[in-house]
Write a protein that holds these residues in place. Structure first.
Motif, PDB file in Angstrom:
ATOM      1  N   TYR A 132      37.994  13.877  -4.146  1.00  0.00           N
ATOM      2  CA  TYR A 132      38.098  15.346  -4.102  1.00  0.00           C
ATOM      3  C   TYR A 132      37.182  15.913  -3.016  1.00  0.00           C
ATOM      4  O   TYR A 132      37.589  16.772  -2.217  1.00  0.00           O
ATOM      5  N   ILE A 133      35.957  15.390  -2.970  1.00  0.00           N
ATOM      6  CA  ILE A 133      34.990  15.862  -1.962  1.00  0.00           C
ATOM      7  C   ILE A 133      35.522  15.608  -0.550  1.00  0.00           C
ATOM      8  O   ILE A 133      35.467  16.475   0.320  1.00  0.00           O
ATOM      9  N   LYS A 134      36.081  14.412  -0.363  1.00  0.00           N
ATOM     10  CA  LYS A 134      36.610  14.070   0.967  1.00  0.00           C
ATOM     11  C   LYS A 134      37.793  14.965   1.326  1.00  0.00           C
ATOM     12  O   LYS A 134      37.932  15.401   2.464  1.00  0.00           O
ATOM     13  N   ALA A 135      38.649  15.237   0.347  1.00  0.00           N
ATOM     14  CA  ALA A 135      39.816  16.079   0.610  1.00  0.00           C
ATOM     15  C   ALA A 135      39.393  17.513   0.923  1.00  0.00           C
ATOM     16  O   ALA A 135      39.935  18.143   1.822  1.00  0.00           O
ATOM     17  N   GLN A 136      38.386  18.005   0.192  1.00  0.00           N
ATOM     18  CA  GLN A 136      37.907  19.381   0.425  1.00  0.00           C
ATOM     19  C   GLN A 136      37.260  19.489   1.801  1.00  0.00           C
ATOM     20  O   GLN A 136      37.436  20.478   2.506  1.00  0.00           O
ATOM     21  N   ASN A 137      36.455  18.468   2.124  1.00  0.00           N
ATOM     22  CA  ASN A 137      35.739  18.395   3.399  1.00  0.00           C
ATOM     23  C   ASN A 137      35.074  19.714   3.772  1.00  0.00           C
ATOM     24  O   ASN A 137      35.208  20.207   4.890  1.00  0.00           O
ATOM     25  N   SER A 138      34.346  20.289   2.812  1.00  0.00           N
ATOM     26  CA  SER A 138      33.710  21.584   3.036  1.00  0.00           C
ATOM     27  C   SER A 138      32.258  21.515   2.541  1.00  0.00           C
ATOM     28  O   SER A 138      32.012  21.167   1.379  1.00  0.00           O
ATOM     29  N   TYR A 139      31.336  21.808   3.437  1.00  0.00           N
ATOM     30  CA  TYR A 139      29.907  21.701   3.092  1.00  0.00           C
ATOM     31  C   TYR A 139      29.191  22.977   3.441  1.00  0.00           C
ATOM     32  O   TYR A 139      29.631  23.669   4.359  1.00  0.00           O
ATOM     33  N   GLN A 158      24.587  18.788   1.815  1.00  0.00           N
ATOM     34  CA  GLN A 158      24.844  19.372   3.145  1.00  0.00           C
ATOM     35  C   GLN A 158      25.904  18.608   3.923  1.00  0.00           C
ATOM     36  O   GLN A 158      26.408  19.109   4.921  1.00  0.00           O
ATOM     37  N   ASN A 159      26.211  17.392   3.482  1.00  0.00           N
ATOM     38  CA  ASN A 159      27.238  16.608   4.188  1.00  0.00           C
ATOM     39  C   ASN A 159      27.870  15.615   3.207  1.00  0.00           C
ATOM     40  O   ASN A 159      27.448  15.522   2.050  1.00  0.00           O
ATOM     41  N   GLU A 160      28.868  14.882   3.715  1.00  0.00           N
ATOM     42  CA  GLU A 160      29.634  13.995   2.842  1.00  0.00           C
ATOM     43  C   GLU A 160      28.743  12.945   2.165  1.00  0.00           C
ATOM     44  O   GLU A 160      28.854  12.696   0.962  1.00  0.00           O
ATOM     45  N   GLN A 161      27.829  12.345   2.945  1.00  0.00           N
ATOM     46  CA  GLN A 161      26.993  11.289   2.374  1.00  0.00           C
ATOM     47  C   GLN A 161      26.122  11.827   1.228  1.00  0.00           C
ATOM     48  O   GLN A 161      26.027  11.204   0.165  1.00  0.00           O
ATOM     49  N   GLU A 162      25.522  13.004   1.442  1.00  0.00           N
ATOM     50  CA  GLU A 162      24.685  13.586   0.375  1.00  0.00           C
ATOM     51  C   GLU A 162      25.525  13.876  -0.869  1.00  0.00           C
ATOM     52  O   GLU A 162      25.068  13.703  -1.998  1.00  0.00           O
ATOM     53  N   ALA A 163      26.753  14.333  -0.637  1.00  0.00           N
ATOM     54  CA  ALA A 163      27.633  14.654  -1.773  1.00  0.00           C
ATOM     55  C   ALA A 163      27.991  13.377  -2.548  1.00  0.00           C
ATOM     56  O   ALA A 163      27.944  13.355  -3.786  1.00  0.00           O
ATOM     57  N   ILE A 164      28.299  12.325  -1.808  1.00  0.00           N
ATOM     58  CA  ILE A 164      28.657  11.051  -2.464  1.00  0.00           C
ATOM     59  C   ILE A 164      27.446  10.508  -3.242  1.00  0.00           C
ATOM     60  O   ILE A 164      27.567  10.069  -4.395  1.00  0.00           O
ATOM     61  N   ASP A 165      26.266  10.581  -2.614  1.00  0.00           N
ATOM     62  CA  ASP A 165      25.048  10.119  -3.301  1.00  0.00           C
ATOM     63  C   ASP A 165      24.813  10.906  -4.595  1.00  0.00           C
ATOM     64  O   ASP A 165      24.415  10.344  -5.615  1.00  0.00           O
ATOM     65  N   ALA A 166      25.057  12.221  -4.521  1.00  0.00           N
ATOM     66  CA  ALA A 166      24.836  13.070  -5.709  1.00  0.00           C
ATOM     67  C   ALA A 166      25.790  12.667  -6.831  1.00  0.00           C
ATOM     68  O   ALA A 166      25.378  12.496  -7.989  1.00  0.00           O
ATOM     69  N   VAL A 167      27.055  12.489  -6.482  1.00  0.00           N
ATOM     70  CA  VAL A 167      28.058  12.104  -7.482  1.00  0.00           C
ATOM     71  C   VAL A 167      27.676  10.764  -8.106  1.00  0.00           C
ATOM     72  O   VAL A 167      27.660  10.611  -9.337  1.00  0.00           O
ATOM     73  N   ASN A 168      27.335   9.808  -7.253  1.00  0.00           N
ATOM     74  CA  ASN A 168      26.997   8.479  -7.769  1.00  0.00           C
ATOM     75  C   ASN A 168      25.750   8.503  -8.646  1.00  0.00           C
ATOM     76  O   ASN A 168      25.694   7.829  -9.669  1.00  0.00           O
TER      77      ASN A 168
END
Ligand code: AMP
Ligand code: GLY
Length: 426
Positions: A132-139, A158-168
């Motif tokens: 979902y985060i990747k599809a949204q691609n909005s930071y 602030q970016n995709e990596q931080e978002a993925i880390d947060a989810v994980n």
């Protein structure tokens, strides 16, 4: 009226100070309380989350009301347990406290009843959340864990990596335990934030004077999020027009929605709002007074707090006119060096008299994390003191509060020097 206050921080000290000014008050008890509170209330060493212990204490003290202040015992059902035993209470029952206890619940309530808030999706599966985060691609992307997390369960990535880390960290790493087993990913909103605390008996809602928190540890909103480093009231950005909009679109609909769901909310409901370019929206609900918002809002309350507690319990809030003083109030938090991460405790606080106050009484010192060692006050928490002053206007209140701060010291004390600055400049 004898009242037992549950909790032991600056907010509880503010509640106790307001109660002590009531013409109806008898004895004030507090559990667990703290060093400074013990000068205003008889304290008992029962933890705020110890439901059975608190019921036992209430059975011993037989207070007319138990005022349950913090979120954890409210979400855990302390009010329900006390009511079952015949005690009158202030604070919501668990089925209403869920408004703070579960972000998934509060977001779906807002969606169902058309209450303005950030758009969102919920997830229990990390792979789906990341897709979902990747599809949204909005930071920035805003990622929140469902349950209570001491104010730390919100990550603004602030970016995709931080978002993925947060989810994980939430869904796989179990960083927040059960609170993080479900997450909310929501749209990032912009605009100034306003806190509006409101008294409600489940049917009628009476907003208090607005306030502004300063959540980051350092000046200019830098550093980590904290429980709050200072507050001002009223919030000058919250105009009469905004207040009317919030009343019609947010406050009344929320109270009506909870009533309709069979979850009437009785007590203090905290509306965390953002004034976005598209109107006011709810950032979060809390099921209790804010800390340190209570420290600046309650000193401006003119109506007797005991009358309000009774009107809410008896569901007659519509019959009570609640009055406020004009003027402003400012609170500067003095914290332990290192807070909100690691910090030492047990340091001597200098500049306070035997009541934990300033001898010249130019400000009131709410104790958040202190303990007594004989006559001395020692630090005992991250947030230590909330130095608070009222005056005709905000600038004067801030000047008084900062002047008072300069008279108090402990090793490595940290406080922000820009409380109220944004409010004064906008
Ligand atoms: P909360 O614990 O939900 O109040 O979030 C803590 C802080 O994160 C808030 O006070 C806001 O500053 C920020 N925040 C939370 N949600 C959003 C959002 N959707 N957009 C922008 N900022 C947010
Ligand atoms: N000051 C923010 C809160 O009480 O949640």
């Amino acid at each position: 009226m004898d009242i037992l206050v549950v909790g032991g921080g600056g907010r509880e000290h503010a509640v106790i100070k307001a109660l002590s000014q009531s013409s109806k008050i008898g004895k004030i008890y507090c559990a667990p309380g703290n060093g400074g509170i013990s000068k205003y209330a008889e304290c008992f060493p029962v933890k705020a989350t110890d439901i059975d212990g608190m019921v036992e204490l209430a059975e011993k003290l037989k207070p007319d009301y138990v005022f349950v202040t913090p979120d954890d015992p409210l979400v855990m059902g302390m009010v329900d347990k006390l009511n079952e035993k015949g005690f009158r209470t202030f604070g919501p029952r668990a089925n209403a406290a869920i408004l703070e206890g579960s972000k998934v619940f509060s977001k779906s309530l807002m969606k169902k009843y058309g209450i303005p808030t950030a758009g969102y999706e919920t997830f229990t599966d990390a792979e789906k959340a990341i897709a979902y985060i990747k599809a949204q691609n909005s930071y920035p992307a805003v990622i929140k864990c469902d349950g209570l997390a001491l104010g730390k369960g919100v990550i603004i990535a602030q970016n995709e990596q931080e978002a993925i880390d947060a989810v994980n960290s939430m869904l796989i790493g179990g960083k927040f335990g059960k609170s993080g087993s479900e997450i909310v990913i929501e749209e990032f909103m912009t605009g100034p934030e306003v806190t509006v605390l409101a008294f409600t008996d489940g049917k009628t809602v009476k907003p208090m004077v607005s306030s502004m928190d300063h959540k980051r540890a350092y000046d200019d909103d830098k550093g980590l999020n904290t429980g709050g480093m200072g507050t001002i009231a009223p919030n000058p950005l919250y105009t009469k027009e905004k207040a009317d909009e919030c009343m019609e679109k947010i406050f009344k609909p929320t109270i009506a929605a909870m009533q309709k769901e069979g979850r009437p909310f009785k007590g203090c409901l905290y509306f965390g709002l953002m004034l976005t370019p598209n109107g006011a929206k709810v950032v979060e609900y809390n099921c209790r007074f804010g800390d340190p918002e209570a420290q600046v809002v309650l000193p401006l309350l003119k109506t007797d707090l005991v009358d309000i507690i009774e009107a809410i319990y008896e569901e007659k809030l519509d019959k009570l006119d609640i009055e406020w003083y004009n003027g402003a109030c400012a609170c500067v938090i003095m914290a332990s060096g290192g807070y909100p991460e690691k910090y030492p405790t047990g340091l001597e606080i200098k500049g306070l008299d035997e009541k934990g106050q300033l001898a010249d009484e130019k400000a009131f010192v709410y104790h958040a994390g202190t303990k007594l060692d004989g006559e001395k006050f020692l630090t005992a928490g991250g947030r230590v003191l909330g130095v608070t002053a009222t005056a005709d206007d905000l600038q004067k209140a801030l000047d008084k509060a900062y002047d008072a701060v300069s008279e108090i010291s402990f090793e490595n004390a940290h406080f922000r020097r820009d409380i109220g600055k944004r409010a004064l400049s906008e």
